[in-house]
Design a protein around this motif. Structure first.
Motif, PDB file in Angstrom:
ATOM      1  N   LEU A   1       0.837  -1.193   0.000  1.00 50.69           N
ATOM      2  CA  LEU A   1       0.000   0.000   0.000  1.00 50.69           C
ATOM      3  C   LEU A   1       0.872   1.242   0.000  1.00 50.69           C
ATOM      4  O   LEU A   1       2.046   1.194   0.354  1.00 50.69           O
ATOM      5  N   LEU A   2       0.266   2.334  -0.380  1.00 52.36           N
ATOM      6  CA  LEU A   2       0.972   3.598  -0.351  1.00 52.36           C
ATOM      7  C   LEU A   2       0.386   4.427   0.788  1.00 52.36           C
ATOM      8  O   LEU A   2      -0.830   4.526   0.926  1.00 52.36           O
ATOM      9  N   ARG A   3       1.268   4.976   1.610  1.00 50.68           N
ATOM     10  CA  ARG A   3       0.795   5.782   2.727  1.00 50.68           C
ATOM     11  C   ARG A   3       0.737   7.244   2.320  1.00 50.68           C
ATOM     12  O   ARG A   3       1.673   7.769   1.728  1.00 50.68           O
ATOM     13  N   ILE A   4      -0.349   7.857   2.653  1.00 54.90           N
ATOM     14  CA  ILE A   4      -0.518   9.277   2.359  1.00 54.90           C
ATOM     15  C   ILE A   4      -0.622  10.006   3.690  1.00 54.90           C
ATOM     16  O   ILE A   4      -1.357   9.587   4.573  1.00 54.90           O
ATOM     17  N   VAL A   5       0.151  11.060   3.810  1.00 50.61           N
ATOM     18  CA  VAL A   5       0.289  11.717   5.102  1.00 50.61           C
ATOM     19  C   VAL A   5      -0.073  13.189   5.012  1.00 50.61           C
ATOM     20  O   VAL A   5       0.301  13.881   4.067  1.00 50.61           O
ATOM     21  N   ASN A   6      -0.783  13.615   6.017  1.00 54.94           N
ATOM     22  CA  ASN A   6      -1.046  15.037   6.179  1.00 54.94           C
ATOM     23  C   ASN A   6      -0.297  15.486   7.428  1.00 54.94           C
ATOM     24  O   ASN A   6      -0.607  15.057   8.531  1.00 54.94           O
ATOM     25  N   ASN A   7       0.711  16.314   7.259  1.00 54.73           N
ATOM     26  CA  ASN A   7       1.520  16.691   8.423  1.00 54.73           C
ATOM     27  C   ASN A   7       0.946  17.922   9.125  1.00 54.73           C
ATOM     28  O   ASN A   7      -0.089  18.449   8.748  1.00 54.73           O
ATOM     29  N   LYS A   8       1.664  18.328  10.165  1.00 55.59           N
ATOM     30  CA  LYS A   8       1.184  19.452  10.982  1.00 55.59           C
ATOM     31  C   LYS A   8       1.020  20.731  10.180  1.00 55.59           C
ATOM     32  O   LYS A   8       0.234  21.599  10.521  1.00 55.59           O
TER      33      LYS A   8
ATOM     34  N   GLN B   1      -0.150  20.909   7.402  1.00 61.17           N
ATOM     35  CA  GLN B   1      -1.240  20.664   6.457  1.00 61.17           C
ATOM     36  C   GLN B   1      -0.727  20.436   5.042  1.00 61.17           C
ATOM     37  O   GLN B   1      -1.371  20.818   4.068  1.00 61.17           O
ATOM     38  N   GLU B   2       0.451  19.827   4.967  1.00 59.45           N
ATOM     39  CA  GLU B   2       0.980  19.465   3.666  1.00 59.45           C
ATOM     40  C   GLU B   2       0.722  17.984   3.435  1.00 59.45           C
ATOM     41  O   GLU B   2       1.106  17.155   4.249  1.00 59.45           O
ATOM     42  N   VAL B   3       0.085  17.693   2.331  1.00 63.00           N
ATOM     43  CA  VAL B   3      -0.210  16.304   2.021  1.00 63.00           C
ATOM     44  C   VAL B   3       0.870  15.756   1.099  1.00 63.00           C
ATOM     45  O   VAL B   3       1.245  16.389   0.117  1.00 63.00           O
ATOM     46  N   SER B   4       1.383  14.617   1.477  1.00 66.33           N
ATOM     47  CA  SER B   4       2.400  14.000   0.631  1.00 66.33           C
ATOM     48  C   SER B   4       2.255  12.497   0.721  1.00 66.33           C
ATOM     49  O   SER B   4       1.560  11.984   1.591  1.00 66.33           O
ATOM     50  N   PHE B   5       2.914  11.784  -0.180  1.00 65.75           N
ATOM     51  CA  PHE B   5       2.902  10.342  -0.002  1.00 65.75           C
ATOM     52  C   PHE B   5       4.235   9.902   0.564  1.00 65.75           C
ATOM     53  O   PHE B   5       5.251  10.563   0.398  1.00 65.75           O
ATOM     54  N   ASP B   6       4.176   8.813   1.252  1.00 70.85           N
ATOM     55  CA  ASP B   6       5.239   8.433   2.147  1.00 70.85           C
ATOM     56  C   ASP B   6       5.772   7.051   1.764  1.00 70.85           C
ATOM     57  O   ASP B   6       5.177   6.043   2.081  1.00 70.85           O
ATOM     58  N   GLU B   7       6.882   7.045   1.072  1.00 67.75           N
ATOM     59  CA  GLU B   7       7.451   5.765   0.641  1.00 67.75           C
ATOM     60  C   GLU B   7       8.066   5.000   1.795  1.00 67.75           C
ATOM     61  O   GLU B   7       8.168   3.795   1.767  1.00 67.75           O
ATOM     62  N   THR B   8       8.489   5.722   2.821  1.00 68.37           N
ATOM     63  CA  THR B   8       9.196   5.080   3.922  1.00 68.37           C
ATOM     64  C   THR B   8       8.250   4.587   5.017  1.00 68.37           C
ATOM     65  O   THR B   8       8.612   3.720   5.804  1.00 68.37           O
ATOM     66  N   GLY B   9       7.049   5.141   5.076  1.00 67.81           N
ATOM     67  CA  GLY B   9       6.106   4.779   6.132  1.00 67.81           C
ATOM     68  C   GLY B   9       6.477   5.372   7.469  1.00 67.81           C
ATOM     69  O   GLY B   9       5.964   4.963   8.494  1.00 67.81           O
ATOM     70  N   LYS B  10       7.365   6.348   7.455  1.00 69.55           N
ATOM     71  CA  LYS B  10       7.855   6.888   8.716  1.00 69.55           C
ATOM     72  C   LYS B  10       7.551   8.361   8.930  1.00 69.55           C
ATOM     73  O   LYS B  10       7.904   8.928   9.949  1.00 69.55           O
TER      74      LYS B  10
ATOM     75  N   GLU C   1      -4.395  17.619  -8.602  1.00 67.41           N
ATOM     76  CA  GLU C   1      -2.985  17.507  -8.980  1.00 67.41           C
ATOM     77  C   GLU C   1      -2.267  16.438  -8.155  1.00 67.41           C
ATOM     78  O   GLU C   1      -1.430  15.696  -8.656  1.00 67.41           O
ATOM     79  N   PHE C   2      -2.650  16.381  -6.889  1.00 66.88           N
ATOM     80  CA  PHE C   2      -2.024  15.391  -6.014  1.00 66.88           C
ATOM     81  C   PHE C   2      -2.359  13.968  -6.458  1.00 66.88           C
ATOM     82  O   PHE C   2      -1.501  13.094  -6.465  1.00 66.88           O
ATOM     83  N   TYR C   3      -3.596  13.771  -6.854  1.00 65.43           N
ATOM     84  CA  TYR C   3      -3.980  12.433  -7.317  1.00 65.43           C
ATOM     85  C   TYR C   3      -3.233  12.062  -8.602  1.00 65.43           C
ATOM     86  O   TYR C   3      -2.864  10.915  -8.809  1.00 65.43           O
ATOM     87  N   GLU C   4      -3.027  13.057  -9.436  1.00 64.40           N
ATOM     88  CA  GLU C   4      -2.267  12.795 -10.658  1.00 64.40           C
ATOM     89  C   GLU C   4      -0.834  12.391 -10.318  1.00 64.40           C
ATOM     90  O   GLU C   4      -0.269  11.481 -10.907  1.00 64.40           O
ATOM     91  N   LYS C   5      -0.277  13.082  -9.315  1.00 62.99           N
ATOM     92  CA  LYS C   5       1.081  12.754  -8.880  1.00 62.99           C
ATOM     93  C   LYS C   5       1.155  11.344  -8.323  1.00 62.99           C
ATOM     94  O   LYS C   5       2.102  10.616  -8.561  1.00 62.99           O
ATOM     95  N   LEU C   6       0.125  10.993  -7.570  1.00 62.99           N
ATOM     96  CA  LEU C   6       0.062   9.647  -7.000  1.00 62.99           C
ATOM     97  C   LEU C   6       0.086   8.601  -8.102  1.00 62.99           C
ATOM     98  O   LEU C   6       0.794   7.609  -8.033  1.00 62.99           O
ATOM     99  N   LYS C   7      -0.715   8.850  -9.121  1.00 61.67           N
ATOM    100  CA  LYS C   7      -0.804   7.895 -10.221  1.00 61.67           C
ATOM    101  C   LYS C   7       0.517   7.788 -10.973  1.00 61.67           C
ATOM    102  O   LYS C   7       0.950   6.709 -11.327  1.00 61.67           O
ATOM    103  N   GLU C   8       1.137   8.942 -11.170  1.00 63.75           N
ATOM    104  CA  GLU C   8       2.464   8.933 -11.804  1.00 63.75           C
ATOM    105  C   GLU C   8       3.433   8.109 -10.978  1.00 63.75           C
ATOM    106  O   GLU C   8       4.209   7.318 -11.500  1.00 63.75           O
TER     107      GLU C   8
END
Ligand SMILES: [Zn+2]
Length: 88
Positions: A23-30, A32-41, A76-83
């Motif tokens: 699975l791919l982890r998607i994170v919203n940090n403090k 409020q930046e949403v990013s995907f997390d390859e490391t899970g950390k 745009e974020f979803y497009e990045k995820l797909k890429e």
């Protein structure tokens, strides 16, 4: 023989339980930046999604990630995820 415990997580789109690495982890940090997390950390509120275009499109339509991560996620974020999933 006892089976080893493998950490399982649920995809926000299809609800299927899978191994974390599938699975791919998607994170919203403090900030409020949403990013995907390859490391899970990465720190923050996280959600898991299958590495599949179908699940990403579904999540986009249903806005489940917006609700789970309590933020707005632009297309745009979803497009990045797909890429990303197509590049790994
Ligand atoms: Zn899924």
């Amino acid at each position: 023989m006892k089976s080893r415990k493998i950490p399982m997580r649920k995809c926000v789109s299809c609800g299927q339980k899978r191994e974390k690495k599938d699975l791919l982890r998607i994170v919203n940090n403090k900030e409020q930046e949403v990013s995907f997390d390859e490391t899970g950390k990465k720190n923050g509120r996280g959600a898991y999604i299958c590495k599949s275009v179908e699940c990403i499109d579904k999540a986009k339509k249903s806005k489940r990630l917006n609700i789970l991560l309590d933020t707005e996620i632009d297309s745009e974020f979803y497009e990045k995820l797909k890429e990303y999933i197509q590049s790994v």
